[in-house]
Scaffold this motif. Structure first.
Motif, short mmCIF file in Angstrom:
data_model
loop_
_atom_site.label_atom_id
_atom_site.label_comp_id
_atom_site.label_asym_id
_atom_site.label_seq_id
_atom_site.Cartn_x
_atom_site.Cartn_y
_atom_site.Cartn_z
N SER A 71 0.81 -1.22 0.00
CA SER A 71 0.00 0.00 0.00
C SER A 71 0.84 1.27 0.00
O SER A 71 0.31 2.37 -0.11
CB SER A 71 -0.93 0.01 1.21
OG SER A 71 -0.19 0.21 2.40
N GLY A 72 2.15 1.12 0.15
CA GLY A 72 3.03 2.29 0.18
C GLY A 72 3.02 3.00 1.52
O GLY A 72 3.40 4.16 1.61
N SER A 73 2.59 2.32 2.56
CA SER A 73 2.54 2.90 3.90
C SER A 73 3.95 3.29 4.35
O SER A 73 4.92 2.61 4.05
CB SER A 73 1.95 1.88 4.88
OG SER A 73 1.95 2.40 6.18
N ALA A 74 4.05 4.39 5.09
CA ALA A 74 5.35 4.85 5.58
C ALA A 74 5.84 4.01 6.75
O ALA A 74 7.05 3.88 6.96
CB ALA A 74 5.26 6.32 6.00
N LEU A 75 4.92 3.42 7.52
CA LEU A 75 5.29 2.66 8.70
C LEU A 75 4.68 1.27 8.69
O LEU A 75 3.57 1.07 8.21
CB LEU A 75 4.81 3.37 9.97
CG LEU A 75 5.47 4.69 10.32
CD1 LEU A 75 4.75 5.35 11.49
CD2 LEU A 75 6.93 4.50 10.66
N ILE A 76 5.41 0.33 9.25
CA ILE A 76 4.89 -1.02 9.51
C ILE A 76 4.62 -1.06 11.00
O ILE A 76 5.51 -0.78 11.81
CB ILE A 76 5.90 -2.10 9.10
CG1 ILE A 76 6.13 -2.02 7.59
CG2 ILE A 76 5.40 -3.48 9.51
CD1 ILE A 76 7.27 -2.89 7.11
N GLU A 77 3.39 -1.39 11.38
CA GLU A 77 2.98 -1.38 12.78
C GLU A 77 2.67 -2.80 13.24
O GLU A 77 1.81 -3.47 12.67
CB GLU A 77 1.75 -0.50 12.93
CG GLU A 77 1.25 -0.38 14.34
CD GLU A 77 0.08 0.59 14.46
OE1 GLU A 77 -0.68 0.44 15.42
OE2 GLU A 77 -0.08 1.47 13.59
N LEU A 78 3.38 -3.26 14.27
CA LEU A 78 3.18 -4.60 14.82
C LEU A 78 2.97 -4.48 16.33
O LEU A 78 3.47 -3.55 16.97
CB LEU A 78 4.40 -5.48 14.53
CG LEU A 78 4.74 -5.68 13.06
CD1 LEU A 78 6.11 -6.31 12.91
CD2 LEU A 78 3.68 -6.55 12.39
N GLN A 79 2.26 -5.45 16.91
CA GLN A 79 1.99 -5.47 18.34
C GLN A 79 2.87 -6.50 19.02
O GLN A 79 3.02 -7.61 18.52
CB GLN A 79 0.52 -5.82 18.59
CG GLN A 79 -0.47 -4.86 17.97
CD GLN A 79 -0.38 -3.47 18.56
OE1 GLN A 79 -0.27 -3.31 19.77
NE2 GLN A 79 -0.41 -2.46 17.71
#
Length: 75
Positions: free
Chosen positions: A35-43
């Motif tokens: 998606s071209g997201s600037a951040l990868i967010e993981l829990q």
């Protein structure tokens, strides 16, 4: 399970434990990258959030789910 993330131009890995399945982690990373997201967010397994800049992602090593710990754990 343990997740290790290599970040470009950084000597140390980002390492943490997660309650997510390997498939969930793969899906989150693939979705963020496509998606071209600037951040990868993981829990993490303690309810914290790990943010990694997508452009600086070197690699992700996803461990297998734990089968059980030996010793005196509080789980």
């Amino acid at each position: 399970m343990e997740i290790r993330i290599g970040v470009r131009d950084v000597a140390r890995e980002v390492t943490f434990e997660s309650d997510s399945t390997p498939e969930q982690v793969r899906s989150l990373i693939a979705e963020a990258l496509s998606s071209g997201s600037a951040l990868i967010e993981l829990q993490d397994d303690k309810g914290g959030t790990v943010l990694v800049p997508a452009a600086a992602l070197g690699y992700v090593e996803i461990g297998s789910p734990e089968k059980g710990r030996v010793g005196f754990g509080s789980h």
